[in-house]
Write a protein that holds these residues in place. Structure first.
Motif, PDB file in Angstrom:
ATOM      1  N   ASP A 104      13.056  -3.802  -6.276  1.00 36.51           N
ATOM      2  CA  ASP A 104      12.224  -5.005  -6.172  1.00 36.51           C
ATOM      3  C   ASP A 104      10.896  -4.768  -5.456  1.00 36.51           C
ATOM      4  OD1 ASP A 104      13.207  -4.693  -3.603  1.00 36.51           O
ATOM      5  OD2 ASP A 104      13.852  -6.777  -3.372  1.00 36.51           O
ATOM      6  N   ALA A 105      10.590  -3.530  -5.102  1.00 39.32           N
ATOM      7  CA  ALA A 105       9.290  -3.213  -4.500  1.00 39.32           C
ATOM      8  C   ALA A 105       8.207  -3.472  -5.544  1.00 39.32           C
ATOM      9  CB  ALA A 105       9.247  -1.762  -4.039  1.00 39.32           C
ATOM     10  N   ASP A 106       7.172  -4.183  -5.178  1.00 35.77           N
ATOM     11  CA  ASP A 106       6.095  -4.567  -6.091  1.00 35.77           C
ATOM     12  C   ASP A 106       4.927  -3.580  -5.942  1.00 35.77           C
ATOM     13  OD1 ASP A 106       3.933  -5.714  -7.417  1.00 35.77           O
ATOM     14  OD2 ASP A 106       4.331  -7.733  -6.661  1.00 35.77           O
ATOM     15  N   PRO A 107       4.776  -2.646  -6.895  1.00 35.52           N
ATOM     16  CA  PRO A 107       3.726  -1.629  -6.773  1.00 35.52           C
ATOM     17  C   PRO A 107       2.318  -2.212  -6.630  1.00 35.52           C
ATOM     18  CG  PRO A 107       5.265  -1.012  -8.477  1.00 35.52           C
ATOM     19  CD  PRO A 107       5.611  -2.418  -8.076  1.00 35.52           C
ATOM     20  N   GLU A 108       2.019  -3.300  -7.337  1.00 35.19           N
ATOM     21  CA  GLU A 108       0.678  -3.884  -7.246  1.00 35.19           C
ATOM     22  C   GLU A 108       0.428  -4.445  -5.852  1.00 35.19           C
ATOM     23  OE1 GLU A 108       2.701  -4.446  -9.973  1.00 35.19           O
ATOM     24  OE2 GLU A 108       1.543  -3.130 -11.285  1.00 35.19           O
ATOM     25  N   ARG A 109       1.427  -5.110  -5.313  1.00 32.56           N
ATOM     26  CA  ARG A 109       1.291  -5.678  -3.967  1.00 32.56           C
ATOM     27  C   ARG A 109       1.144  -4.570  -2.911  1.00 32.56           C
ATOM     28  NH1 ARG A 109       2.322 -10.727  -1.944  1.00 32.56           N
ATOM     29  NH2 ARG A 109       2.929 -10.818   0.229  1.00 32.56           N
ATOM     30  N   LEU A 110       1.943  -3.532  -3.048  1.00 31.51           N
ATOM     31  CA  LEU A 110       1.858  -2.410  -2.105  1.00 31.51           C
ATOM     32  C   LEU A 110       0.516  -1.691  -2.240  1.00 31.51           C
ATOM     33  CD1 LEU A 110       5.511  -1.067  -2.423  1.00 31.51           C
ATOM     34  CD2 LEU A 110       4.540  -2.399  -0.535  1.00 31.51           C
ATOM     35  N   ALA A 111       0.034  -1.535  -3.471  1.00 32.53           N
ATOM     36  CA  ALA A 111      -1.274  -0.899  -3.687  1.00 32.53           C
ATOM     37  C   ALA A 111      -2.394  -1.744  -3.081  1.00 32.53           C
ATOM     38  CB  ALA A 111      -1.517  -0.683  -5.182  1.00 32.53           C
ATOM     39  N   THR A 112      -2.290  -3.060  -3.217  1.00 37.55           N
ATOM     40  CA  THR A 112      -3.296  -3.940  -2.619  1.00 37.55           C
ATOM     41  C   THR A 112      -3.294  -3.803  -1.103  1.00 37.55           C
ATOM     42  OG1 THR A 112      -3.203  -5.508  -4.451  1.00 37.55           O
ATOM     43  CG2 THR A 112      -4.033  -6.349  -2.354  1.00 37.55           C
ATOM     44  N   SER A 113      -2.120  -3.689  -0.504  1.00 39.62           N
ATOM     45  CA  SER A 113      -2.067  -3.532   0.962  1.00 39.62           C
ATOM     46  C   SER A 113      -2.705  -2.211   1.381  1.00 39.62           C
ATOM     47  CB  SER A 113      -0.630  -3.651   1.480  1.00 39.62           C
ATOM     48  OG  SER A 113       0.124  -2.500   1.190  1.00 39.62           O
ATOM     49  N   LEU A 114      -2.481  -1.156   0.614  1.00 38.01           N
ATOM     50  CA  LEU A 114      -3.095   0.134   0.933  1.00 38.01           C
ATOM     51  C   LEU A 114      -4.613   0.089   0.755  1.00 38.01           C
ATOM     52  CD1 LEU A 114      -0.422   2.490  -0.619  1.00 38.01           C
ATOM     53  CD2 LEU A 114      -1.141   2.482   1.787  1.00 38.01           C
ATOM     54  N   MET A 115      -5.087  -0.563  -0.307  1.00 38.59           N
ATOM     55  CA  MET A 115      -6.535  -0.676  -0.514  1.00 38.59           C
ATOM     56  C   MET A 115      -7.184  -1.509   0.582  1.00 38.59           C
ATOM     57  SD  MET A 115      -7.819   1.096  -2.922  1.00 38.59           S
ATOM     58  CE  MET A 115      -9.404   0.314  -3.172  1.00 38.59           C
ATOM     59  N   ALA A 116      -6.526  -2.586   0.982  1.00 37.17           N
ATOM     60  CA  ALA A 116      -7.072  -3.416   2.062  1.00 37.17           C
ATOM     61  C   ALA A 116      -7.133  -2.613   3.360  1.00 37.17           C
ATOM     62  CB  ALA A 116      -6.230  -4.673   2.244  1.00 37.17           C
ATOM     63  N   ALA A 117      -6.084  -1.839   3.630  1.00 39.81           N
ATOM     64  CA  ALA A 117      -6.073  -1.002   4.832  1.00 39.81           C
ATOM     65  C   ALA A 117      -7.152   0.068   4.755  1.00 39.81           C
ATOM     66  CB  ALA A 117      -4.698  -0.364   5.010  1.00 39.81           C
ATOM     67  N   LEU A 118      -7.315   0.656   3.586  1.00 40.23           N
ATOM     68  CA  LEU A 118      -8.336   1.683   3.404  1.00 40.23           C
ATOM     69  C   LEU A 118      -9.731   1.111   3.637  1.00 40.23           C
ATOM     70  CD1 LEU A 118      -9.285   4.499   2.445  1.00 40.23           C
ATOM     71  CD2 LEU A 118      -9.180   3.609   0.126  1.00 40.23           C
ATOM     72  N   GLN A 119     -10.031  -0.005   2.991  1.00 39.83           N
ATOM     73  CA  GLN A 119     -11.367  -0.585   3.113  1.00 39.83           C
ATOM     74  C   GLN A 119     -11.632  -1.085   4.531  1.00 39.83           C
ATOM     75  OE1 GLN A 119     -12.206  -3.340  -0.122  1.00 39.83           O
ATOM     76  NE2 GLN A 119     -10.914  -2.123  -1.461  1.00 39.83           N
TER      77      GLN A 119
END
Length: 158
Positions: A110-125
């Protein structure tokens, strides 16, 4: 009129849209091989380490990101469109890697790849912004480590 068919600007300077595309091209050329080889959370940590290394070395890999983000706020619509598309491509590469990690069984179904990717992009930016304004790359490390903690929260425990 310059050789690009524009009025104003320097004759040897390409239009802003081409410059933005070229910057994102360089950025994605560095990120794509790393992100296409994500198959485990350990690989994601290696990606994080490489992002931090690039920021520490300021060797052009991640550095253009700050300039690109400025275009979202104040640039023309064509430039903003290119930046949005570039960020979407980058986030999609992250989501693809996270999907592979999930498919390997390391992350819960049930891990949501799009949601996890968004969290990583937000952290990166956000981390890049903090690192640059404080001249302290540890801010980027903390931001990415926090997002990686969110990814790890979806790990399947053996």
């Amino acid at each position: 009129m310059d050789r690009y068919g524009q009025d104003g600007g320097r004759a040897d300077e390409p239009p802003m849209e081409e410059t933005v595309e070229a910057r994102f091209g360089r950025l994605l050329a560095i990120q794509e091989p790393l992100l296409n080889n994500l198959h485990s959370v350990r690989d994601l940590v290696r990606w994080r380490d490489e992002v931090v290394r690039l920021e520490e070395g300021c060797d052009g890999g991640i550095r253009p990101l700050g300039d690109l983000a400025k275009l979202l706020a104040g640039g023309d619509e064509a430039g903003r469109s290119v930046v949005r598309a570039g960020f979407a491509a980058w986030e999609s590469l992250l989501a693809g890697g996270i999907t592979r990690i999930r498919e390997s069984g390391e992350l819960a179904a049930d891990a949501d790849p799009e949601r996890l990717a968004t969290s990583l992009m937000a952290a990166l930016q956000g981390g890049l912004l903090l690192a640059r304004t404080t001249r302290d790359v540890r801010r980027l490390e903390v931001a990415l480590d926090t997002a990686l903690g969110y990814v790890r929260a979806h790990a399947v425990t053996p």
